[in-house]
Design a protein around this motif. Structure first.
Motif, PDB file in Angstrom:
ATOM      1  N   PHE A  97       7.912 -17.836  24.797  1.00  0.00           N
ATOM      2  CA  PHE A  97       9.424 -18.655  24.759  1.00  0.00           C
ATOM      3  C   PHE A  97       9.041 -19.770  25.651  1.00  0.00           C
ATOM      4  CE2 PHE A  97       9.829 -14.562  22.903  1.00  0.00           C
ATOM      5  CZ  PHE A  97      10.929 -14.612  21.810  1.00  0.00           C
ATOM      6  N   TYR A  98       9.472 -20.787  25.232  1.00  0.00           N
ATOM      7  CA  TYR A  98       9.417 -22.109  26.187  1.00  0.00           C
ATOM      8  C   TYR A  98      10.753 -22.943  25.925  1.00  0.00           C
ATOM      9  CZ  TYR A  98       8.233 -26.825  27.999  1.00  0.00           C
ATOM     10  OH  TYR A  98       8.190 -27.865  28.990  1.00  0.00           O
ATOM     11  N   HIS A  99      11.395 -23.097  27.043  1.00  0.00           N
ATOM     12  CA  HIS A  99      12.700 -23.779  27.169  1.00  0.00           C
ATOM     13  C   HIS A  99      12.978 -24.506  28.279  1.00  0.00           C
ATOM     14  CE1 HIS A  99      17.009 -24.365  26.262  1.00  0.00           C
ATOM     15  NE2 HIS A  99      17.282 -23.900  27.286  1.00  0.00           N
ATOM     16  N   GLU A 100      13.325 -25.728  27.979  1.00  0.00           N
ATOM     17  CA  GLU A 100      13.780 -26.697  29.040  1.00  0.00           C
ATOM     18  C   GLU A 100      15.316 -26.877  28.879  1.00  0.00           C
ATOM     19  OE1 GLU A 100      11.735 -30.429  28.451  1.00  0.00           O
ATOM     20  OE2 GLU A 100       9.657 -29.610  28.402  1.00  0.00           O
ATOM     21  N   PHE A 101      15.971 -26.766  29.899  1.00  0.00           N
ATOM     22  CA  PHE A 101      17.272 -26.465  30.102  1.00  0.00           C
ATOM     23  C   PHE A 101      18.190 -27.645  29.482  1.00  0.00           C
ATOM     24  CE2 PHE A 101      16.505 -23.616  33.949  1.00  0.00           C
ATOM     25  CZ  PHE A 101      16.538 -22.415  33.299  1.00  0.00           C
ATOM     26  N   ASP A 102      17.820 -28.656  29.545  1.00  0.00           N
ATOM     27  CA  ASP A 102      18.433 -30.101  28.848  1.00  0.00           C
ATOM     28  C   ASP A 102      18.155 -30.094  27.259  1.00  0.00           C
ATOM     29  OD1 ASP A 102      15.750 -30.780  28.814  1.00  0.00           O
ATOM     30  OD2 ASP A 102      15.872 -32.729  29.795  1.00  0.00           O
ATOM     31  N   ALA A 103      17.448 -28.964  26.813  1.00  0.00           N
ATOM     32  CA  ALA A 103      17.127 -29.042  25.503  1.00  0.00           C
ATOM     33  C   ALA A 103      18.386 -27.769  24.813  1.00  0.00           C
ATOM     34  CB  ALA A 103      15.716 -28.810  24.882  1.00  0.00           C
ATOM     35  N   ASP A 104      18.732 -28.056  23.365  1.00  0.00           N
ATOM     36  CA  ASP A 104      19.264 -26.942  22.715  1.00  0.00           C
ATOM     37  C   ASP A 104      18.460 -26.172  21.877  1.00  0.00           C
ATOM     38  OD1 ASP A 104      18.450 -28.747  20.487  1.00  0.00           O
ATOM     39  OD2 ASP A 104      20.502 -29.061  19.885  1.00  0.00           O
ATOM     40  N   TYR A 105      17.291 -25.820  22.198  1.00  0.00           N
ATOM     41  CA  TYR A 105      16.484 -24.863  21.333  1.00  0.00           C
ATOM     42  C   TYR A 105      15.264 -24.391  22.414  1.00  0.00           C
ATOM     43  CZ  TYR A 105      13.096 -28.896  21.322  1.00  0.00           C
ATOM     44  OH  TYR A 105      12.045 -29.805  21.739  1.00  0.00           O
ATOM     45  N   ILE A 106      14.673 -23.339  21.754  1.00  0.00           N
ATOM     46  CA  ILE A 106      13.751 -22.833  22.430  1.00  0.00           C
ATOM     47  C   ILE A 106      12.336 -22.871  21.570  1.00  0.00           C
ATOM     48  CG2 ILE A 106      12.600 -20.579  23.207  1.00  0.00           C
ATOM     49  CD1 ILE A 106      15.672 -19.870  23.921  1.00  0.00           C
ATOM     50  N   VAL A 107      11.283 -23.157  22.192  1.00  0.00           N
ATOM     51  CA  VAL A 107      10.046 -23.042  21.184  1.00  0.00           C
ATOM     52  C   VAL A 107       9.683 -21.532  21.059  1.00  0.00           C
ATOM     53  CG1 VAL A 107       7.716 -23.843  21.044  1.00  0.00           C
ATOM     54  CG2 VAL A 107       9.507 -25.502  21.688  1.00  0.00           C
ATOM     55  N   ARG A 108       9.371 -21.137  20.257  1.00  0.00           N
ATOM     56  CA  ARG A 108       8.880 -19.662  20.177  1.00  0.00           C
ATOM     57  C   ARG A 108       7.311 -19.800  19.194  1.00  0.00           C
ATOM     58  NH1 ARG A 108      11.622 -14.184  17.872  1.00  0.00           N
ATOM     59  NH2 ARG A 108      11.524 -15.240  15.732  1.00  0.00           N
ATOM     60  N   PHE A 141      12.262 -22.393  31.406  1.00  0.00           N
ATOM     61  CA  PHE A 141      11.819 -21.101  31.639  1.00  0.00           C
ATOM     62  C   PHE A 141      10.665 -20.813  30.718  1.00  0.00           C
ATOM     63  CE2 PHE A 141      15.567 -19.706  29.000  1.00  0.00           C
ATOM     64  CZ  PHE A 141      14.806 -19.264  27.863  1.00  0.00           C
ATOM     65  N   PHE A 142       9.695 -20.008  30.857  1.00  0.00           N
ATOM     66  CA  PHE A 142       8.756 -19.569  30.312  1.00  0.00           C
ATOM     67  C   PHE A 142       8.425 -18.170  30.150  1.00  0.00           C
ATOM     68  CE2 PHE A 142       4.009 -18.857  29.733  1.00  0.00           C
ATOM     69  CZ  PHE A 142       3.761 -19.411  28.426  1.00  0.00           C
ATOM     70  N   LEU A 143       8.406 -17.531  28.989  1.00  0.00           N
ATOM     71  CA  LEU A 143       8.143 -16.087  28.946  1.00  0.00           C
ATOM     72  C   LEU A 143       7.017 -15.809  27.789  1.00  0.00           C
ATOM     73  CD1 LEU A 143      11.363 -13.804  28.304  1.00  0.00           C
ATOM     74  CD2 LEU A 143       9.315 -13.696  26.691  1.00  0.00           C
ATOM     75  N   LEU A 144       6.179 -14.622  28.206  1.00  0.00           N
ATOM     76  CA  LEU A 144       5.230 -14.150  27.479  1.00  0.00           C
ATOM     77  C   LEU A 144       5.486 -12.750  27.265  1.00  0.00           C
ATOM     78  CD1 LEU A 144       2.308 -14.209  26.023  1.00  0.00           C
ATOM     79  CD2 LEU A 144       1.461 -13.834  28.392  1.00  0.00           C
ATOM     80  N   LEU A 145       5.336 -12.369  26.167  1.00  0.00           N
ATOM     81  CA  LEU A 145       5.340 -11.108  25.479  1.00  0.00           C
ATOM     82  C   LEU A 145       3.933 -10.640  24.883  1.00  0.00           C
ATOM     83  CD1 LEU A 145       7.206  -8.542  24.620  1.00  0.00           C
ATOM     84  CD2 LEU A 145       7.415  -9.553  22.502  1.00  0.00           C
ATOM     85  N   ARG A 146       3.376  -9.627  25.367  1.00  0.00           N
ATOM     86  CA  ARG A 146       1.955  -9.606  24.884  1.00  0.00           C
ATOM     87  C   ARG A 146       1.698  -8.116  24.635  1.00  0.00           C
ATOM     88  NH1 ARG A 146      -2.926 -12.155  28.282  1.00  0.00           N
ATOM     89  NH2 ARG A 146      -2.503 -13.695  26.671  1.00  0.00           N
ATOM     90  N   TYR A 147       1.322  -8.003  23.269  1.00  0.00           N
ATOM     91  CA  TYR A 147       0.614  -6.658  22.931  1.00  0.00           C
ATOM     92  C   TYR A 147      -0.823  -6.712  22.978  1.00  0.00           C
ATOM     93  CZ  TYR A 147      -1.129  -2.880  20.224  1.00  0.00           C
ATOM     94  OH  TYR A 147      -2.027  -1.786  19.972  1.00  0.00           O
ATOM     95  N   PHE A 148      -1.370  -5.762  23.979  1.00  0.00           N
ATOM     96  CA  PHE A 148      -2.841  -6.062  23.884  1.00  0.00           C
ATOM     97  C   PHE A 148      -3.548  -4.614  23.611  1.00  0.00           C
ATOM     98  CE2 PHE A 148      -6.669  -5.466  26.903  1.00  0.00           C
ATOM     99  CZ  PHE A 148      -7.361  -6.530  26.298  1.00  0.00           C
TER     100      PHE A 148
END
Length: 279
Positions: free
Chosen positions: A225-236, A203-210
């Protein structure tokens, strides 16, 4: 029964709510009406009797816990996006936590161009003591609400896989929510929204204050937030972009298109983190 000016019972306005499972993750959203403009439980100007937050109406709860001189024109108190991992760790996005991070109280608020804004907008109705008492742009560096056992690591060596995101993969789920919005007395816009898309692989998620203060300045605080289901972490990835409008070679007609406008704003700050899921 609480009625709006059009005779609608606001307690019976429709609420949209969905929950989906994707492997070890549950994604849930709730979407509902804007916050009332006054207490819904009493006609007193003082609002609900203070007997604990569980006794307060939603308007008084926001007024008490956020504690700003006034709230944005449109606050969506029941709009929620929640991601829950099987371990119990969650990431949530909501308006109250975002507004709690707005500067308030007797603080020396000075955004880059506040003096210019004040001089140019004397007739807007935003009085001097309001400008000095809190951040009237409702700027927030909210990055989501984490709960559960996360391990957070600063990792400049990791990054979002943009090439994978650009692929024409099937989207299993997409949704977008506004958490709050204000038109700054018709002199711009301040808005916080969140959107998510889920693919078969992650999944990919964008939280934006503009923020756009017409003729003065522009700002975007993005959290991805970027996450690949086979990984044990999320990139923020957390970025801040800001500039005076006079510094940008952008036609006024393009100012309303956030997607094309934001990349043109100078990048001021980047933080990349790993949110590691405990096994």
């Amino acid at each position: 029964m609480v009625m709006t000016s059009t005779g609608v019972n606001v307690n019976k306005l429709p609420v949209s709510e969905e929950e989906h499972s994707f492997g070890t993750w549950q994604v849930k959203y709730k979407q509902s009406h804007i916050l009332h403009s006054k207490c819904t439980e009493t006609s007193s100007e003082n609002g609900c009797p203070i007997e604990g937050s569980d006794k307060l109406c939603i308007f008084c709860k926001f007024s008490k816990e956020v504690s700003l001189p006034h709230l944005p024109d449109m606050v969506f108190p029941n709009n929620l996006l929640i991601l829950k991992h099987k371990s119990g760790a969650t990431i949530e996005f909501n308006a109250m936590d975002a507004l709690k991070k707005v500067q308030h109280g007797k603080m020396n608020l000075k955004i880059a161009c506040s003096s210019e804004w004040k001089e140019a907008r004397q007739d807007t109705g935003l009085v001097d003591n309001e400008i000095g008492s809190f951040d009237w742009t409702f700027s927030t560096d909210y990055c989501g609400t984490l709960s559960g056992e996360w391990v957070m690591q600063n990792c400049p060596d990791v990054s979002i896989n943009w090439d994978r995101l650009k692929q024409k993969d099937k989207i299993l789920f997409f949704h977008e929510l506004t958490l709050f919005e204000d038109e700054l007395h018709d002199n711009g816009i301040s808005v916080l929204n969140v959107k998510i898309r889920v693919m078969e692989w992650g999944f990919f998620l964008l939280l934006r204050y503009f923020l756009r203060v017409d003729g003065v300045m522009i700002r975007a605080n993005d959290t991805r937030f970027y996450h690949e289901f086979d990984a044990d972490y999320i990139v923020r990835e957390i970025t801040t972009r800001e500039a005076k409008i006079s510094e940008l070679n952008i036609p006024p007609t393009a100012m309303a298109d956030q997607n094309s406008l934001v990349p043109e704003i100078p990048l001021r700050r980047t933080v990349i983190e790993k949110l590691v899921l405990k096994k």
